[in-house]
Scaffold this active site. Sequence first.
Site, mmCIF file in Angstrom:
data_model
loop_
_atom_site.group_PDB
_atom_site.id
_atom_site.type_symbol
_atom_site.label_atom_id
_atom_site.label_comp_id
_atom_site.label_asym_id
_atom_site.label_seq_id
_atom_site.Cartn_x
_atom_site.Cartn_y
_atom_site.Cartn_z
ATOM 1 N N CYS A 186 0.836 -1.207 0.000
ATOM 2 C CA CYS A 186 0.000 0.000 0.000
ATOM 3 C C CYS A 186 0.868 1.253 0.000
ATOM 4 O O CYS A 186 0.498 2.284 -0.558
ATOM 5 C CB CYS A 186 -0.927 -0.009 1.204
ATOM 6 S SG CYS A 186 -0.074 -0.114 2.803
ATOM 7 N N HIS A 197 -2.100 1.184 7.324
ATOM 8 C CA HIS A 197 -2.428 1.175 5.897
ATOM 9 C C HIS A 197 -2.072 2.531 5.295
ATOM 10 O O HIS A 197 -1.939 3.521 6.024
ATOM 11 C CB HIS A 197 -3.921 0.886 5.720
ATOM 12 C CG HIS A 197 -4.356 0.634 4.315
ATOM 13 N ND1 HIS A 197 -3.664 -0.174 3.440
ATOM 14 C CD2 HIS A 197 -5.447 1.087 3.608
ATOM 15 C CE1 HIS A 197 -4.293 -0.208 2.280
ATOM 16 N NE2 HIS A 197 -5.372 0.544 2.358
ATOM 17 N N ASN A 211 -8.654 4.133 -2.187
ATOM 18 C CA ASN A 211 -8.001 2.942 -1.643
ATOM 19 C C ASN A 211 -7.421 2.100 -2.776
ATOM 20 O O ASN A 211 -7.639 2.395 -3.955
ATOM 21 C CB ASN A 211 -9.014 2.128 -0.817
ATOM 22 C CG ASN A 211 -8.348 1.166 0.131
ATOM 23 O OD1 ASN A 211 -7.160 1.274 0.422
ATOM 24 N ND2 ASN A 211 -9.098 0.209 0.630
#
Length: 392
Positions: free
Chosen positions: A197, A333, A353
């Site tokens: 990520c 994240h 995302n």
Amino acid sequence: MTSCKMVDHCHFRYQFVSKSVFLFRFSSFILYSMLIIGLYSIFIQANELIKDPLYKEFLEFAIKYKKPYIFRENSKNGSLTNSNSYTYNNSESVLHFRFTIFKENVARANLLNNETKNVLSPVYGVNKFADISPMEFKAKYLTGLKHRNGRKTVRPINGIVSFQVKDTRNLAPPRKFDWREKGVVNPIMDQGSCGACWAFSVVETIESMYAIQQNTTSPPHLSVQELIDCDSKNMGCVGGDIQEACDWAQQHCVVWADSYPLTDKTDTCKRLPPETPCVHLKSCNAAKYVDNESTLLDLIAEHGPIAVAIDATTWHNYVGGIIQYHCSETLNHAVQIVGYNLEGDVPYYIIRNSWGSDFGDNGYVYVKYGGNVCGLANLVVSLDTVRTLDKR
């Protein structure tokens, strides 16, 4: 004497054969009984599943997302668009196990929804992660953000923006702003099982900033894989730090994705020809905006999208709405913020995302503005690009 021996021998053979037949029949009886018991157990389990009111919803979920315990690939090309490519896969034990987890997730989602305080509160329910446990979700999707020891200190921002933006001291930021409407945000990506990520969020921000600052008609598609493989201060699909990623991109440059395609796994860094086009960064800044999120709005509206670290623990069950609570400042994240909306009762950030367009609101999540919800103001990375140059 001879006949006696023959009789004894025959008697012995008779006894041996009789015992062998008995043992064979007894073993067959035991195996048959075990089979019957096993089948009966499967029947009882299947009967229990069918009677459960959530079982139909579970099957619909499993079919929608083509879960492997329901489907097995039946064609050579495995085309997901062809329903005839898949057939039911009898795996009762796995099916029962996943259904149990599914029910636990539904119960957890209902509990979270019961704690909502208004109609704009986040909505939790059945998403594509509904058959994996919190531990599995954490291991697969919340281990990609890691802070390396000895990295530069993230400095707080006190009423100023470190980039050159319009003088907004006497002007309030726009009530809403969305960079997607400007055509500088690429489609949602899916990091799959790769815990990168950190690389996705930074490269996505470089793409958007290049489109804004170089005034292109659309953002470039840059290589996330290059950072996964080549950023030695980070750990590829095992995890990384968005500040380190931005530093690497500034020291080197990021090539186009077609020059270094995404594989979603860590591999050896590939050395490309010196003439390979790439995007260089002019500057890279990491800062905290805790207790100063109004300045963060200025940065987003006047400068461009940003990469941030965030707590995404309850995203396991997220299906839509504005996240206002149910999270902490435990950062696990990394995402891109592409806009915000201050209109309505609950102001919020627009978060892009990297879990695919079938998650959240077509790949997007909304988090309440103000109060450092989910820790999103603890680590913010913003950057400037320069024109396309050669690799070296």
